[in-house]
Scaffold this active site. Structure first.
Site: not given
Ligand SMILES: [Zn+2]
Length: 371
Positions: A52, A84, A163, A200
């Site tokens: 905002e 905000c 496998m 791995d």
């Molecule tokens: Zn805010």
């Protein structure tokens, strides 16, 4: 244009923060006057201005009497930045159109209430479904103290992964593997088991060059890499610890003294509560949520992934299936030692598409919470 069209624009902006806003939500905002776009913005990083504020700055004095479209209820509390809701009021915004409410208990409804109390018209829930999808992890963490849990799987056409001997190689193609990078990048944490590390030796990092991710360092961050390792078998020379980014080593044992640290990151050891001798996975997820993790990705072998599924902790499966048959003696996708039909776990298709030469299924549990 209709409210939906402008909100779709705001959602597009919010998407730009897909890889960078956590632990905050992804939020976009557009400011419209006389059917003209006069300001737009999106939240980029925690600590930075909210969507905002960016949009109001761009609109300047023209914001007076305009409509603001926001993809999440404007905040009403002092976090790292001022509220905000106050900024929208001070700018003289006449109408706020919101896509979804904020589940953060410090906001939940209070942002809209504050706007209404200041005489601003508020229209809620425009494109709510899309907005909730975009922040499913943030909203779940705020509402339930748990992250959104996604399990990535790859299998043959007959649902096999390797496998019986353990012999394996990539089953899926390069496009599917690049796609995985995007899931990894949007996740706050990537969880694997120590067995996968021992077999791995993966790096588990995001490699932007292999994916669609913009390489601008402000637009993505390495997720926390988590190793579930009840008995502390992690070899400290593993690749995981030689890559950039933080690592969380979760075991049921007391932390070991080590000065081994990942490159450009920290090694945190966490002693997890034990459940039947293993790391309690619910406790692990709560711990990650407390650290601000909105979305986590499980990339592990059949046993750990099966344990997450069996415990009902999974919100989404991302399954890549290659058009190949590995045969009936090959290893199964998940360890789920069921004996009866009534134990089956039903899922529904959320999205199905072809990725290169493979098919990607996104599935959600039939009995999971709705977003
Ligand atoms: Zn805010």
């Amino acid at each position: 244009m209709t409210h939906e069209r402008w909100m779709a624009k705001a959602l597009q902006l919010a998407h730009l923060g897909l890889y960078s806003t956590s632990p905050n939500p992804r939020v976009g905002c557009v400011i419209v006057k006389d059917n003209q776009l006069i300001g737009q913005g999106w939240h980029q990083q925690a600590g930075g201005p909210h969507a905002e504020i960016h949009a109001l700055r761009q609109a300047g004095d023209s914001a007076r009497g305009a409509t603001a479209y926001v993809t999440l209820e404007p905040c009403s509390h002092h976090g790292r930045t001022p509220p905000c809701a106050d900024a929208l009021i001070d700018a003289g915004i006449a109408r706020v159109v919101g896509a979804c409410g904020d589940a953060n208990p410090q906001v939940a409804g209070q942002g809209y209430d504050k706007l209404r109390a200041a005489g601003i018209e508020v229209i809620e829930n425009v494109l709510q479904g899309e907005a909730r999808e975009l922040n499913a992890g943030f909203l779940k963490r705020m509402a339930r103290g748990l992250p959104w849990v996604r399990v990535k799987l790859a299998s043959s056409l007959d649902g096999r992964t390797a496998m019986a001997s353990g012999e394996s190689q990539w089953i899926t193609g390069a496009a599917a593997r690049a796609d995985v990078q995007n899931w990894r990048a949007r996740s706050c944490a990537v969880i694997t088991g120590v067995d996968s590390v021992l077999i791995d030796n993966p790096a588990m990092t995001v490699r932007p060059q292999d994916s669609h991710i913009e390489q601008d360092e402000h637009l993505w961050r390495q997720p926390l890499r988590v190793v579930v390792d009840s008995q502390q078998r992690l070899p400290l020379e593993c690749r995981l610890l030689q890559q950039p980014g933080d690592v969380l080593w979760a075991s049921t044992q007391a932390p070991l003294s080590t000065n081994r640290e990942p490159k450009l990151g920290k090694l945190q050891q966490w002693q997890a509560p034990s459940l039947n001798g293993h790391v309690d996975l619910t406790a692990l997820l709560k711990h990650l949520a407390q650290q601000g993790c909105n979305e986590v990705l499980v990339e592990s072998g059949a046993r750990l992934a099966g344990a997450f599924v069996n415990a009902g902790l999974v919100d989404e499966l991302v399954l890549y299936q290659a058009p190949t048959l590995l045969g009936s003696q090959a290893r199964p996708l998940l360890s789920l030692p069921f004996d009866h039909m009534q134990q089956q776990l039903r899922w529904h298709w959320h999205d199905v598409r072809q990725i290169g030469g493979d098919i990607r299924f996104i599935l959600r549990p039939d009995n999971g919470p709705s977003i």
